[in-house]
Design an enzyme around this catalytic site. Structure first.
Site, PDB file in Angstrom:
ATOM      1  N   THR A 127       0.667  -1.277   0.128  1.00  0.00           N
ATOM      2  CA  THR A 127       0.026  -0.005  -0.250  1.00  0.00           C
ATOM      3  C   THR A 127       0.940   1.372   0.269  1.00  0.00           C
ATOM      4  O   THR A 127       2.396   1.008   0.796  1.00  0.00           O
ATOM      5  CB  THR A 127      -0.624  -0.027   1.467  1.00  0.00           C
ATOM      6  OG1 THR A 127      -2.092  -1.328   0.583  1.00  0.00           O
ATOM      7  CG2 THR A 127      -1.686   0.765   1.292  1.00  0.00           C
TER       8      THR A 127
ATOM      9  N   ARG B  84     -14.752  -5.666   0.022  1.00  0.00           N
ATOM     10  CA  ARG B  84     -14.536  -5.625   1.680  1.00  0.00           C
ATOM     11  C   ARG B  84     -13.895  -3.768   0.959  1.00  0.00           C
ATOM     12  O   ARG B  84     -12.748  -4.468  -0.723  1.00  0.00           O
ATOM     13  CB  ARG B  84     -13.415  -6.849   1.215  1.00  0.00           C
ATOM     14  CG  ARG B  84     -12.218  -6.440   2.757  1.00  0.00           C
ATOM     15  CD  ARG B  84     -10.931  -6.344   2.867  1.00  0.00           C
ATOM     16  NE  ARG B  84     -10.350  -6.037   3.415  1.00  0.00           N
ATOM     17  CZ  ARG B  84      -9.039  -5.002   3.341  1.00  0.00           C
ATOM     18  NH1 ARG B  84      -8.108  -3.911   2.384  1.00  0.00           N
ATOM     19  NH2 ARG B  84      -8.334  -5.039   4.711  1.00  0.00           N
TER      20      ARG B  84
ATOM     21  N   GLY C  69     -11.050  -2.183   3.183  1.00  0.00           N
ATOM     22  CA  GLY C  69      -9.810  -1.739   4.360  1.00  0.00           C
ATOM     23  C   GLY C  69     -10.181  -0.583   5.023  1.00  0.00           C
ATOM     24  O   GLY C  69     -11.062   0.519   5.372  1.00  0.00           O
ATOM     25  N   ASP C  70      -9.098  -0.301   5.736  1.00  0.00           N
ATOM     26  CA  ASP C  70      -9.005   0.942   6.419  1.00  0.00           C
ATOM     27  C   ASP C  70      -8.824   2.211   5.069  1.00  0.00           C
ATOM     28  O   ASP C  70      -8.808   3.476   5.927  1.00  0.00           O
ATOM     29  CB  ASP C  70      -8.053   0.885   7.785  1.00  0.00           C
ATOM     30  CG  ASP C  70      -6.381   0.269   6.519  1.00  0.00           C
ATOM     31  OD1 ASP C  70      -6.150  -0.533   6.148  1.00  0.00           O
ATOM     32  OD2 ASP C  70      -5.447   1.329   6.533  1.00  0.00           O
TER      33      ASP C  70
ATOM     34  N   THR D  31      -0.314   2.204   7.114  1.00  0.00           N
ATOM     35  CA  THR D  31      -0.340   1.050   6.162  1.00  0.00           C
ATOM     36  C   THR D  31      -0.516  -0.623   6.991  1.00  0.00           C
ATOM     37  O   THR D  31       0.285  -0.017   8.153  1.00  0.00           O
ATOM     38  CB  THR D  31       0.895   0.688   5.289  1.00  0.00           C
ATOM     39  OG1 THR D  31       0.905  -0.639   4.816  1.00  0.00           O
ATOM     40  CG2 THR D  31       1.830   0.756   6.344  1.00  0.00           C
ATOM     41  N   GLY D  32      -0.704  -1.447   6.742  1.00  0.00           N
ATOM     42  CA  GLY D  32      -0.698  -2.888   7.400  1.00  0.00           C
ATOM     43  C   GLY D  32      -2.367  -3.617   7.550  1.00  0.00           C
ATOM     44  O   GLY D  32      -3.086  -3.196   6.366  1.00  0.00           O
TER      45      GLY D  32
ATOM     46  N   GLY E 198      -5.299  -3.747   7.512  1.00  0.00           N
ATOM     47  CA  GLY E 198      -6.708  -3.202   7.437  1.00  0.00           C
ATOM     48  C   GLY E 198      -7.503  -3.497   8.911  1.00  0.00           C
ATOM     49  O   GLY E 198      -8.671  -2.328   9.236  1.00  0.00           O
TER      50      GLY E 198
HETATM   51  N1  ASP Z   1      -3.924  -1.557   4.777  1.00  0.00           N
HETATM   52  C1  ASP Z   1      -4.337  -2.254   3.485  1.00  0.00           C
HETATM   53  C2  ASP Z   1      -5.373  -3.059   3.456  1.00  0.00           C
HETATM   54  O1  ASP Z   1      -5.755  -3.271   4.459  1.00  0.00           O
HETATM   55  C3  ASP Z   1      -3.296  -3.273   2.886  1.00  0.00           C
HETATM   56  C4  ASP Z   1      -1.711  -3.039   3.283  1.00  0.00           C
HETATM   57  O2  ASP Z   1      -1.988  -1.493   3.652  1.00  0.00           O
HETATM   58  O3  ASP Z   1      -1.133  -3.179   3.281  1.00  0.00           O
HETATM   59  O4  ASP Z   1      -6.466  -2.561   2.754  1.00  0.00           O
END
Ligand code: ASP
Length: 302
Positions: A172, A200, A202-203, A223-224, A226
């Site tokens: 991301t 779906r 995400g965050d 990021t991470g 979500g």
């Molecule tokens: N945060 C992103 C999500 O969950 C994914 C990511 O940051 O790698 O969609």
């Protein structure tokens, strides 16, 4: 007044992918340099974060724009947000398909839609209505995701777990900037998590989770994973920590600590505070980042 920009290419299991990590760092350095150039030429922080994120969306090893992951139906559905810390205005898109630069569509949502957040067919209809460029899915798929896409086209019953085995999520992208006028902006763009269910979100496109910007305090992009990041509204948490007197660096560190301790989440966050101080922290194997303050050198870390 200090001008500053920081960008990231996603928190994740990058150590398994050393070559890709080098490519991601190079893309982050290019994006930070381009954003900084705009800032030094008098461009706004919104221009800087949009142009930096566009560069990262074009990088094939990053999970945003070109290089996005496939969902369980073998489709690319992307999310993005951009936020203006001067007015707290924002534009976001969720689950959009066939858009090369979701961050630019998010900015058009901010400027022209009269709304904050458009998703899926509605966002795509808005794109068509304003003549925003659409692309073929083949422009977004590269490398292993393209191979998987073709395998699924040939055999829709392919076992997904086998087809997608061996890799975690990462890539991301995001950017936060402060311009000469003291305006803060933040932006985040993603293809989401690999093998997510269709629909779906995400965050990343959620205000306060994927990004937040407020001239009074600073801005952040996260990021991470979500599903966990959104539980602690991590980007707004970073801005709240800055408001309580922490530096951008300490605010990122404390927010990642909260992510770990409160929800056992994995991820990272970048920030710029209203004084132009930079912060970044993560609890994953790596998170490519690059930043520049005023006309100083572009720095990077992983
Ligand atoms: N945060 C992103 C999500 O969950 C994914 C990511 O940051 O790698 O969609």
């Amino acid at each position: 007044m200090t001008q500053a920009i920081i960008v990231h290419g996603g928190a994740g299991a990058w150590k398994l992918k050393e070559g890709k990590l080098d490519e991601a760092i190079a893309a982050c350095e290019e994006a930070a340099a381009a954003g900084r150039k705009l800032l030094l030429e008098g461009g706004s922080s919104l221009d800087a974060v949009e142009s930096a994120v566009c560069i990262l969306e074009d990088c094939p090893v990053l999970d945003a724009g070109r290089g996005s992951y496939l969902n369980r139906r073998g489709e690319v559905e992307m999310d993005a947000i951009i936020m203006d810390g001067r007015t707290l205005s924002l534009g976001a898109v969720g689950a959009v398909q066939r858009v090369r630069h979701p961050i630019s569509l998010a900015r058009r949502v901010l400027l022209e839609s009269g709304h904050n957040f458009l998703v899926a067919h509605g966002a795509e209809a808005f794109a068509d209505q304003i003549n925003f460029p659409r692309c073929d899915v083949s422009e977004l798929l590269v490398g292993e995701e393209l191979e998987r896409f073709l395998a699924l086209q040939e055999n829709p019953d392919y076992d997904l777990e086998t087809l997608f085995s061996g890799e975690g999520n990462m890539g991301t992208v995001g950017a936060v900037a402060l311009d000469a006028e003291g305006n803060v902006a933040a932006a985040t763009s993603t293809g989401g998590t690999r093998l997510k269910l269709p629909g779906r979100i995400g965050d990343s496109p959620l205000v306060g989770s994927g990004a937040y910007a407020d001239n009074w305090h600073g801005g952040a992009s996260a990021t991470g994973y979500g599903e966990d990041l959104m539980k602690i509204v991590i980007s707004k948490s970073v801005c709240d920590y800055i408001a309580s007197g922490l530096s951008a660096q300490l605010a990122c560190h404390v927010a990642v600590q909260l992510l770990t301790e409160r929800v056992d989440g994995r991820g990272g966050v970048i920030a710029v505070d209203a004084r132009g101080r930079i912060g970044h922290a993560h609890n994953t194997a790596a998170m490519p980042v690059a930043w520049a303050v005023d006309d100083g050198a572009v720095h990077s870390a992983r």
